[in-house]
Motif scaffolding. Structure first.
Motif, mmCIF file in Angstrom:
data_model
loop_
_atom_site.group_PDB
_atom_site.id
_atom_site.type_symbol
_atom_site.label_atom_id
_atom_site.label_comp_id
_atom_site.label_asym_id
_atom_site.label_seq_id
_atom_site.Cartn_x
_atom_site.Cartn_y
_atom_site.Cartn_z
ATOM 1 N N LYS A 15 9.536 -7.484 -14.943
ATOM 2 C CA LYS A 15 9.718 -6.140 -14.479
ATOM 3 C C LYS A 15 8.469 -5.214 -14.082
ATOM 4 O O LYS A 15 8.581 -4.568 -13.103
ATOM 5 N N ARG A 44 7.356 -5.031 -10.387
ATOM 6 C CA ARG A 44 7.856 -4.175 -9.404
ATOM 7 C C ARG A 44 6.751 -2.884 -8.993
ATOM 8 O O ARG A 44 6.922 -2.574 -8.065
ATOM 9 N N GLU A 53 6.715 -3.082 -5.223
ATOM 10 C CA GLU A 53 7.611 -2.271 -4.480
ATOM 11 C C GLU A 53 6.591 -1.089 -4.058
ATOM 12 O O GLU A 53 7.309 -0.200 -3.514
#
Length: 448
Positions: A232, A235, A239
């Motif tokens: 997680k 990200r 991103e």
């Protein structure tokens, strides 16, 4: 030590970036030298040391020296060379000093002093491997630094439709992403420091999710639980959510204070930073608990006890050194220290004595009911990068997550086994370990 005996040590210490000058004085005055690496409280400490030096009736002079570099090694070198201070601050590895008989156990002094016990609650804050070994207390903590909190820019959150920090990591990442998108290059959702970035947020989110790198029940290192946290956490980088430049802690603090990103993670020292050192004046900032994987609290958030004082076994005046510690940990001294916001109270006694209206934003970092001190994990002779570096490399995409975990499990346990075999360390096992109350179990040290 007496004035004469400190001359060489003082010259060496000052050359290495310390403060503290011993004036000329009568021969019957005993100088007790105190080495410390804390700088954030130097104004108060200096003021109170000067007060003691003027007013005490025991003919004691405190020579406080702030060591700015390589603190633990400097103490060890001074001890070997016969120029060690009488008192040191607690920022050292207890086992190393105990194994080399460098410290005086304080039990006898403590047991004979009811006032000290009342104010400091020493045996209630005896932490295995941190200040307590083999039934001996080597220093007593005066306060606590909170576990990590999320400091956040309320204005930037509100621009993106948020008024509080989410309880789950997924929602937290989604919020940071939306803020970055809304910022359109002018500001970002979150910033990470280049100094231990994994520790300052994601590691603590793992802790409250019940994930820890040492398996106390089975006495081994186990990084397997971090897989979901790492996946997680990627990200933030994959991103392009995070502020694109990881700098040192102070630089990143300044960028947060300037509104360059909305989310920052650090402990209670930020109360002073953002009100005095880098005062935030252009927006309102809040303090929130770190989220967990599923919104539930399954493990303790690690907090750090602080400000303890140990007597070196080489001191020629341990009784006088204890008088100095009595002063540093007296009710009057601690009341001023805590009300100046240098740390949070560790004892229920001092918590009731201080005026909390004086501590300012430090009140926002008050200890949570699930914060605790973890037993000290055995120190091993590890080859290669430590786990925090490897895990952040996995988040940055420099190494595969599964490969990172396998590497850590292998290297840490091989080093641990080798050190146990050589006799340099023992295996720590806590069969009744409770992740929500990690300090409550019974520690056992095994030779295999």
């Amino acid at each position: 030590m007496k004035r004469r005996g400190m001359s060489l040590a003082l010259c060496a210490a000052m050359a290495m970036g310390t403060i503290g000058v011993v004036p000329a004085m009568a021969d019957d005055v005993t100088t007790i030298t105190y080495w410390v690496n804390d700088r954030h409280d130097s104004e108060y400490m200096t003021e109170m040391v000067e007060k003691y030096n003027k007013e005490n009736t025991d003919n004691i002079y405190i020579d406080m020296q702030i060591i700015t570099d390589d603190y633990e090694n400097m103490i060890s070198l001074a001890y070997t060379g016969g120029t060690a201070p009488d008192i040191i601050g607690q920022s050292v590895t207890l086992k190393n000093f105990v194994d080399n008989d460098m410290l005086v156990p304080l039990n006898d002094y403590i047991d004979a002093d009811e006032e000290y016990q009342k104010v400091n609650e020493p045996y209630e804050h005896a932490y295995e491997g941190l200040n307590y070994m083999d039934g001996n207390l080597y220093w007593v903590y005066s306060g606590m630094r909170s576990g990590v909190r999320i400091e956040y820019n309320k204005d930037l959150l509100e621009k993106s439709g948020y008024t509080e920090i989410p309880k789950t990591l997924d929602e937290y990442i989604d919020m940071a992403k939306k803020i970055t998108e809304d910022g359109n290059g002018e500001y970002y959702g979150i910033g990470f420091t280049s100094s231990s970035p994994f520790e300052r947020q994601l590691e603590m989110m793992a802790q409250v999710s019940g994930i820890y790198y040492y398996d106390y029940v089975n006495g081994k290192f186990d990084f397997s639980g971090y897989k979901e946290i790492l996946e997680k956490g990627k990200r933030f980088i994959d991103e392009e959510i995070a502020y694109p430049d990881q700098q040192g802690v102070d630089n990143m603090r300044a960028l947060f204070a300037e509104g360059e990103f909305a989310l920052w993670g650090n402990a209670s020292q930020e109360a002073g930073v953002f009100t005095s050192q880098l005062p935030i004046e252009d927006f309102e900032w809040g303090v929130a608990e770190v989220p967990s994987l599923d919104g539930e609290i399954k493990g303790a958030l690690q907090t750090t006890p602080s400000k303890g004082y140990a007597i070196m076994s080489s001191s020629e005046h341990p009784d006088e050194a204890w008088k100095v510690i009595q002063y540093f940990q007296s009710e009057e001294f601690l009341k001023g220290y805590l009300e100046n916001g240098y740390c949070l109270p560790i004892t229920s006694y001092m918590d009731e004595k201080i005026d909390k209206s004086k501590i300012g934003r430090l009140a926002d970092f008050s200890l949570l009911d699930y914060e605790s001190v973890y037993p000290a994990v055995p120190t091993i002779n590890l080859t290669g990068d430590d786990y925090r570096t490897v895990m952040w490399n996995a988040i940055m995409g420099y190494v595969d997550v599964d490969d990172a975990i396998e590497d850590l499990n292998t290297r840490y346990n091989e080093a641990y086994d080798a050190d146990i075999e050589s006799g340099s360390v023992k295996r720590l096992v806590i069969e009744d370990y409770d992740p929500l109350h990690p300090s409550d179990g019974t520690a056992i040290y095994l030779d295999k």
